[in-house]
Design a protein around this motif. Sequence first.
Motif, short mmCIF file in Angstrom:
data_model
loop_
_atom_site.label_atom_id
_atom_site.label_comp_id
_atom_site.label_asym_id
_atom_site.label_seq_id
_atom_site.Cartn_x
_atom_site.Cartn_y
_atom_site.Cartn_z
N MET A 35 0.85 -1.19 0.00
CA MET A 35 0.00 0.00 0.00
C MET A 35 0.89 1.25 0.00
N THR A 36 0.36 2.32 -0.57
CA THR A 36 1.09 3.59 -0.50
C THR A 36 0.92 4.17 0.90
N PRO A 37 1.84 5.04 1.33
CA PRO A 37 1.68 5.66 2.65
C PRO A 37 0.32 6.35 2.79
N ALA A 38 -0.16 6.96 1.72
CA ALA A 38 -1.46 7.65 1.79
C ALA A 38 -2.59 6.65 2.03
N MET A 39 -2.50 5.51 1.37
CA MET A 39 -3.53 4.48 1.57
C MET A 39 -3.51 3.96 3.01
N ARG A 40 -2.30 3.75 3.51
CA ARG A 40 -2.19 3.24 4.89
C ARG A 40 -2.78 4.26 5.87
N LEU A 41 -2.45 5.52 5.66
CA LEU A 41 -2.96 6.56 6.56
C LEU A 41 -4.47 6.66 6.49
N GLU A 42 -5.00 6.54 5.27
CA GLU A 42 -6.44 6.65 5.09
C GLU A 42 -7.16 5.53 5.84
N GLU A 43 -6.62 4.30 5.68
CA GLU A 43 -7.27 3.19 6.37
C GLU A 43 -7.11 3.31 7.89
N LEU A 44 -5.92 3.74 8.29
CA LEU A 44 -5.67 3.91 9.71
C LEU A 44 -6.64 4.92 10.31
N GLU A 45 -6.83 6.02 9.61
CA GLU A 45 -7.73 7.05 10.09
C GLU A 45 -9.15 6.51 10.20
N GLN A 46 -9.52 5.68 9.22
CA GLN A 46 -10.85 5.09 9.24
C GLN A 46 -11.06 4.25 10.50
N TRP A 47 -10.08 3.39 10.81
CA TRP A 47 -10.22 2.54 12.00
C TRP A 47 -10.21 3.37 13.27
N LEU A 48 -9.43 4.44 13.28
CA LEU A 48 -9.28 5.22 14.51
C LEU A 48 -10.48 6.12 14.77
N THR A 49 -11.16 6.53 13.71
CA THR A 49 -12.25 7.48 13.90
C THR A 49 -13.62 6.80 13.94
N ALA A 50 -13.74 5.62 13.33
CA ALA A 50 -15.02 4.93 13.34
C ALA A 50 -15.24 4.28 14.71
N LEU A 76 -4.18 4.90 21.72
CA LEU A 76 -5.53 5.03 21.17
C LEU A 76 -6.31 6.15 21.84
N ASP A 77 -5.82 6.62 22.99
CA ASP A 77 -6.48 7.74 23.66
C ASP A 77 -6.33 9.02 22.86
N ASP A 78 -5.31 9.07 22.01
CA ASP A 78 -5.03 10.28 21.25
C ASP A 78 -4.81 9.93 19.77
N PRO A 79 -5.91 9.66 19.06
CA PRO A 79 -5.79 9.24 17.65
C PRO A 79 -5.06 10.27 16.78
N ASP A 80 -5.22 11.56 17.11
CA ASP A 80 -4.55 12.58 16.31
C ASP A 80 -3.04 12.44 16.39
N LEU A 81 -2.56 12.24 17.60
CA LEU A 81 -1.12 12.06 17.79
C LEU A 81 -0.65 10.79 17.08
N LEU A 82 -1.44 9.74 17.19
CA LEU A 82 -1.09 8.48 16.55
C LEU A 82 -1.00 8.66 15.02
N LEU A 83 -1.95 9.40 14.46
CA LEU A 83 -1.93 9.63 13.02
C LEU A 83 -0.73 10.48 12.61
N ARG A 84 -0.39 11.45 13.45
CA ARG A 84 0.80 12.26 13.12
C ARG A 84 2.06 11.41 13.16
N ARG A 85 2.15 10.55 14.16
CA ARG A 85 3.31 9.66 14.26
C ARG A 85 3.37 8.72 13.05
N ALA A 86 2.19 8.30 12.59
CA ALA A 86 2.13 7.34 11.49
C ALA A 86 2.61 7.95 10.18
N GLN A 87 2.67 9.29 10.11
CA GLN A 87 3.12 9.92 8.88
C GLN A 87 4.63 9.92 8.74
#
Length: 101
Positions: A35-50, A76-87
């Motif tokens: 997967m591209t990094p963008a695809m991984r981030l998109e799916e990650l965001e989906q799991w974290l926000t749903a 998981l308490d801070d999905p925003d931080l997790l998403l930033r780290r994932a980038q």
Amino acid sequence: MREAECDIHLVPFEEAKGCRYCLRFLEAPPDPNLMTPAMRLEELEQWLTARPSVPEHLLYARIEQLLGRRLSIHELDDPDLLLRRAQRPRRDPASDYWFDP
Ligand SMILES: [Zn+2]
């Protein structure tokens, strides 16, 4: 029996079992290494926000696959931080022991 609705598929599911479409997806999910990094981030965001729609251990396992590293539950308490780290760039997948057979 408690019912919830899957935020991703917009179908009701039994909380104890999970959304069958999410479960089917996780039976054979895309290989994060393909997967591209963008695809991984998109799916990650989906799991974290749903709302959680699959048993926790499956959700955590998929998040770890997408991150390419172990997940600390408190992250998981801070999905925003997790998403930033994932980038940040991923480590070499070959060094990630859980990808080894
Ligand atoms: Zn679903």
